[in-house]
Every structure is written in C-alpha cells, then in structure tokens.
Design an enzyme around this catalytic site. Structure first.
Site, PDB file in Angstrom:
ATOM      1  N   ASP A  66       4.018  16.586 -13.865  1.00  0.00           N
ATOM      2  CA  ASP A  66       3.304  16.621 -12.585  1.00  0.00           C
ATOM      3  C   ASP A  66       3.895  17.613 -11.599  1.00  0.00           C
ATOM      4  OD1 ASP A  66       1.165  14.681 -12.781  1.00  0.00           O
ATOM      5  OD2 ASP A  66       2.773  13.234 -13.125  1.00  0.00           O
ATOM      6  N   GLU A 109      -8.610   6.653 -13.659  1.00  0.00           N
ATOM      7  CA  GLU A 109      -7.259   6.841 -14.191  1.00  0.00           C
ATOM      8  C   GLU A 109      -6.273   6.434 -13.097  1.00  0.00           C
ATOM      9  OE1 GLU A 109      -6.231  10.897 -15.124  1.00  0.00           O
ATOM     10  OE2 GLU A 109      -4.506  10.315 -16.311  1.00  0.00           O
TER      11      GLU A 109
END
Lengths: 271, 417
Positions: free
Chosen positions: A68, A57
């Site tokens: 995040d 990824e």
C-alpha cells in the site's frame, strides 16, 4: 486452448455472472475497518452498497502494509488498534443487512497469528465471501487454499510483471475474481493512467473465465471507465479513503454525501 | 527457499518476477570463475580483506582480573585464561562488515544490467556501504532511512550524501529501520524494471537471506583459517551481535558443522524487557511474517509488529534473518541478550583496554562475552569439566564506533567513572 475449469459454488463468481449477463460491470469499493471508527465503517459500508457499490472490500488494519501507498497506510494508522474480533463482528453486522459479496483485504501476518484455519472458518461463518492477501504469493498459499476450499474465495493477483507461466498458474487456481494490479507499484491515487497490466489481462483471458477486476491507482470516473473496458470489474481504494479522511470530525451524523456521489459517479462510468 | 519452516517469499505479486530474475542471475553467476575473480579482487584491493584476527590480550586479562576480584572463594591456583580474539571487520573499507555484501550484490546488479540501486539503512553503515559501491560502479543510489535514525546517525547521512546517494527520510511508523525497509520495498515495487534492491541483512524474501549470507561467509572462512594458523584449532566460542543477523551468520556459517564450536548470537535488550523497550527477537519473539519471510518477530497477539528499541540503531529491528530462527530451533546456536547499559560499558571497556572503539552493535557482543566469561556456567564448563584453561573466543567486531561517538558523547555517560 482449453480454459481451466472454474469451480461453481463461488458467490462472487455468480454475482459477476449475473451482472455481466445484464451487461453491467462490477464496482468494488475499498474501505478500512475502523477508519475513522467501527460504527462509521458499518454505516458507510451499507450506504456504499446501497448506492452503486457491488462488492465491498474491507481492509483489516495492519502496521506494515507493504503493497500500500501512504493513503491506505495512514488509513490503517487512523483505525488504530482495531482487533480482528471487532472486524469479525463488523462483517457479521454488514452481512445481516446485505446479500452482496463481501471480501476482506488482510496482510498475512495477522492471519497467520490468528491461526489460518480458524481465521477462515470464523470469517466464513461471519458471512465473508473472499479473502485478498496482498503479500501471499502462490509459493506460500497451498495450505491456506486447501483450508479455504468451498468456504470462501482466496483471491489471486496478476501484475504487469507476471509472465506467461505465472498467468497459467493463476488461471488454474483462481477463484472469485482475479485482482489485476494495474501498474508495477503500490496502491495510491494516480493522475494520468497507463494500464501496464493490459497485456497480462488480455493473455489471461485465454486461460480462464474467472472474472477480472482491475485495481491500484484508479481515482476518478474517467479512469474507472477505461479500466472497465479491459475487465469485468474495477477496484477503487485510495480515492475513497481520501474522502473518508476529510469527513467532518463529529462523532455522529457523518455526512457521506460526497462519498456516495463519488460511488454513484464511478458506477455510472463503468461501461 | 526455506530454513526449516522459516524463510520463503511473502511479497506482492509484482515482486515475484524480479525475485525469480535475481535468483536465476545469482545462481548462474555465483560459481562462475569471472565473477568470483572480480569479487575476490575487489574484496582484497578495495575492501581490504582478509581482515585481521587480533588477539585482544589486555581485554582478555581484564575479564579474568574481574573474576578474581569478584570471587574471593576462587582458590589461589585459579588459572583460567580465556583468550579473546577479535575478527576485525571494523578495519574493512567504510568501517563495517556491510561492505562484503554490498560489493557482492553491487557487482551482481551491474551484471544484471540494472542502472539504479535502492537500499534501506538503520545505523547508516549499510547505506554508506551501498552508496560507496554505487559510486564505484557508477550506479544511481537511493537510500531510505528513518527520521529517528537520521537524527542519531548524522555523520553517516553526511557520508552517504558525499558519496552521491539520495537519502530519503522515512516519516512513517517508528521512523526506524523497519519503516525504512517498508519504504525501500515499496520503491522497488514501483521501479522494478531498472532498479536493483540491495538488501542489507540476511533477511527479506528468498533468495536474499541466502545471497547475503553467502557474501558474508567470507568472515567465517577467514576466521577459521586464521585461528587454526595461530592456535592450531577451531575456537570454542564464536560471539556476534544479531539485529537482522548478517555479520553473525557470516562468521557462524562456516562453523555450523564443527560441533565443538559454540555459536552465540547477541540481541539488543534495550532499556528493559518490556513492550517497545528492546529488540531481543529470538529470545522473546514468536514466529510470523515480516518483510517477505517467515521468522521470529516481535509482534502483539493480533500479529501487528511491535515497536522496538536499542541504543544501537543497527539492532533496532523487530525481525531477524530466517536462518537464525532455524539455528535457534535446532539448538545449533544460542542467543543471548545484552542491554543498553551493558553495551555502553563494553564500548568503554574495549576502547580503554585495546584502543579499539567498537560500533555499539558490536559492543553487544563484547558485553555478552564479558558476562559469559564471568558466569558460573562458563567456569564450570571450562575450568572444572573440560579442564580447558585457555578457552578460545572469537568476537566478530562487526564495525567501528566512529559513527556512535557523537551519540554516546551526547549522552554524557562515559566520563563519569
């Protein structure tokens, strides 16, 4: 209950199926394109894939990454002004040297700006197999889903807060794998670990055979082992990024030993 | 969920359920008599509504005097006399319109059984209004604020702490409102079970832009009643500053169907119109997705959010509420630009003509009104075409300038001339 029929041309799903047949679980390491620089990312990507990483990824750096935590946000900041075209080239270069599935994690605004159809076409041609868009819920993904059909897998999410109706909807539309967000929270290394998503994971298995991968907060082999007991794969991001962060600052000949040993340990821990 | 193509819900999966919960709670409560009664009582007795609509006579005259001095060609029977009214949101409790929204959402949060509130703030007015409501309702309160804004708005930081809020400095990105919003959303993602996110402007994922607008509409409804009582008609122009755009949508919305009323939002032109130096989103931005909704944004070609600047912390934001993007696209509202210097001049002008020190945000609306009234187009439209010699202008004076006095004083610009 009948399971929703999954589509059959997904490179990612085939990869999972092959691994699962051998009783293997899938390790999905995450790295950020351009952190600390693009050529390091390319070398590191291949090393990771050669040493236990199954599906890679790769993050597209973004200025406002809502899902995040600080580790990945700082990674995007370190990557600086990496352009979409450069990430496209990076994917092509990695694709030229591996057959393993590659997925891109990108926030929606850069994709929207680039043009969704062009983005999907360009990245599909570059050899990308899946697209993870953490801020694109079902409510907004109809158009993109159509454009991505038969080209690459638009990865779906479930979270501990997803209710039964939501799980059914995810199951119906899922391709590649389902990204199971382990806790209600943002990405980041966590010490103890409570898989709040366990109930949602158990439930969604009633509705689909699309593989499940658990991510967010998995930072060591012990946690990875526990996550792999629940699902078909495990996604590890922040813990790897922290090791990239402490790579020596020399421009060339970076020593990836610590990262690679970590990847090997993670892979070995999966049940 | 949408205003034309704008709005929507671009958020991590974890937030979908809480947004659904919020939407359901709001829809079931908003028309409930008990909720309306409680809200109205609080607005009246705590916030201090209705706020005054004040005819700023000396300010109005100052604008006309300038025209006559500037243009010697204007004939002697020149008699255009615009009447400027100020909608005095600065007289609300805590000193700005922000409190209308926070009392509404605060009551909503309490009815939803939430124990904690999280909010973002730029200038600090929303943070203060949130901390105030949290104190009144007995809810735990965390406010995220950029370090840059903390240094500009020390007084408001002190007020929030005094009110019992936990002020979290944000060190990421530009260290301003955009980053405070990111952090507040992240905090919410991590604490959704017991925390209510009290969003401060008409931005964010659905249903926030609608909820915030609904709680701010009280400004426009009152204005309509008040100006009709005094002047017997609607105003010709409504002028309001636009950062996220909550005060502007609040005063504009009840007039949207009144075609004769020109709606004008005013954006921050900052130092100059170059990358990173301004915050004029609707004038120079492009469509994109930020903080959960699609709207106009200041972004680069790669879709990365651009840095922004305004002398006013409350306008220092690279996005704007989706309903404004829609009003712009359908040509129902116009959006102008005022730079830092013009805003400072207006800050001084209103203070010296009316004894009212405006927030720097509101000073943008005042400065634009001055420019507008003194423009050829305005004279053509009102003096020659419509023969409307007493055009009525309402400026939404969204907040008071106490919070900005120290910052402006430090700049040493006001006493020079």
């Amino acid at each position: 209950m009948d399971k929703y029929i999954e589509y059959d041309n997904s490179v990612i799903e085939k990869y999972f199926a092959t691994k699962n047949k051998n009783n293997e679980k899938v390790l999905i390491p995450f790295i950020m394109a351009g952190d600390p620089d693009l050529s390091t990312t390319e070398k590191l990507a291949l090393e990771i894939l050669d040493n236990g990483g199954d599906i890679l990824e790769i993050g597209l750096p973004y200025s406002d990454p809502l899902a995040d935590g600080p580790v990945i946000q700082q990674s995007a900041e370190r990557a600086g002004n990496v352009k979409i075209a450069q990430v496209l080239e990076l994917i092509k270069k990695i694709r030229a040297k591996t057959d393993k599935p590659l997925v891109l994690l990108a926030y929606f605004n850069p994709i929207y700006n680039y043009g969704t159809e062009k983005f999907i076409n360009d990245f599909c041609e570059a050899g990308l197999n899946g697209l993870v868009i953490p801020d694109l819920a079902f409510e907004e993904r109809d158009g993109l889903e159509k454009q991505a059909k038969d080209k690459l897998d638009l990865i779906s999410f479930i979270a501990p807060t997803s209710d039964e109706n939501r799980l059914k909807e995810v199951a119906k539309r899922a391709k590649g794998f389902i990204y199971c967000v382990s806790v209600a929270g943002v990405t980041g290394v966590r010490e103890g670990f409570d898989y709040q998503v366990r109930e949602a994971v158990e439930k969604i298995k009633n509705y689909t055979d699309v593989p499940l991968a658990i991510g967010f907060g998995i930072s060591n082999p012990d946690q990875a082992k526990k996550a792999s007991e629940l699902a078909d794969g495990v996604i590890v991001g922040s813990a790897i990024i922290k090791k990239i962060e402490s790579l020596p600052k020399k421009p060339d000949n970076k020593d990836f030993t610590e990262i690679i040993n970590f990847i090997k340990d993670l892979k070995a821990s999966l049940v | 969920m949408y205003f034309g193509e704008f709005g929507g819900r671009y958020v991590p999966e974890t937030l979908i359920a809480p947004l659904n919960e919020l939407e359901e709670a709001y829809n079931s409560l908003k028309d409930e008599p008990d909720f309306k009664k409680e809200l109205n009582e609080v607005l009246q007795n705590y916030v201090g509504r209705p706020t005054a609509l004040y005819y700023a006579k000396r300010f109005s005259e100052a604008l006309t005097k300038d025209i006559k001095e500037m243009d010697n060609n204007i004939d002697s029977d020149f008699d255009i006399n615009p009447k400027v009214y100020l909608k005095r949101e600065d007289l609300s409790h805590t000193g700005a319109h922000k409190i209308n929204n926070t009392v509404g959402q605060g009551i909503l949060a309490k009815k939803m059984g939430k124990k904690k509130i999280v909010a973002e703030t730029g200038a600090g007015q929303h943070g203060v209004a949130t901390a105030t409501v949290a104190a009144r309702l007995g809810l735990e309160c965390t406010v995220f604020m950029g370090e840059e804004d903390i240094s500009r708005q020390g007084l408001n930081v002190f007020r929030m702490k005094l009110l019992g809020a936990n002020v979290e400095p944000v060190k990421t990105g530009s260290k301003t409102l955009k980053d405070a919003t990111n952090e507040a959303i992240r905090y919410w993602v991590s604490n959704v079970s017991d925390t209510y996110y009290l969003l401060g402007s008409a931005v964010g994922p659905h249903p926030y832009p609608t909820i915030v607008r609904d709680f701010q509409k009280v400004i426009g409804h009152e204005t309509k009643t008040q100006i009709n009582d005094v002047e017997g008609r609607n105003p010709d122009y409504i002028v309001a500053c636009v950062g996220g755009g909550s005060n502007a949508i609040g005063i504009m919305h009840p007039f949207i169907d009144d075609d004769e009323v020109e709606l004008i939002g005013v954006e921050a032109g900052g130092e100059k119109i170059e990358r990173g130096c301004h915050a004029a989103v609707l004038n120079y931005g492009t469509a994109g997705v930020l903080h959960g909704s699609k709207s106009y944004l200041l972004q680069d070609r790669e879709g990365q959010i651009e840095p922004v600047h305004s002398i006013s912390a409350g306008l220092d934001y690279p996005g704007v509420g989706p309903e404004h993007s829609y009003l712009k696209d359908i040509n129902r509202a116009k959006y102008g630009v005022v730079d830092d210097k013009e805003a400072l001049d207006a800050f001084k002008l209103l203070s010296s003509t009316e004894g009212i020190i405006p927030a720097l945000e509101s000073a943008h609306a005042i400065a634009y009104t001055k420019k507008m009234v003194q423009s050829k187009e305005f004279l053509d439209e009102n003096l020659y075409n419509k023969k409307n010699k007493e055009p009525l202008i309402v400026i939404n004076l969204s907040g008071r300038g106490d919070k900005d006095v120290e910052q402006v004083s430090d700049m040493g610009v006001l006493l020079d001339g």
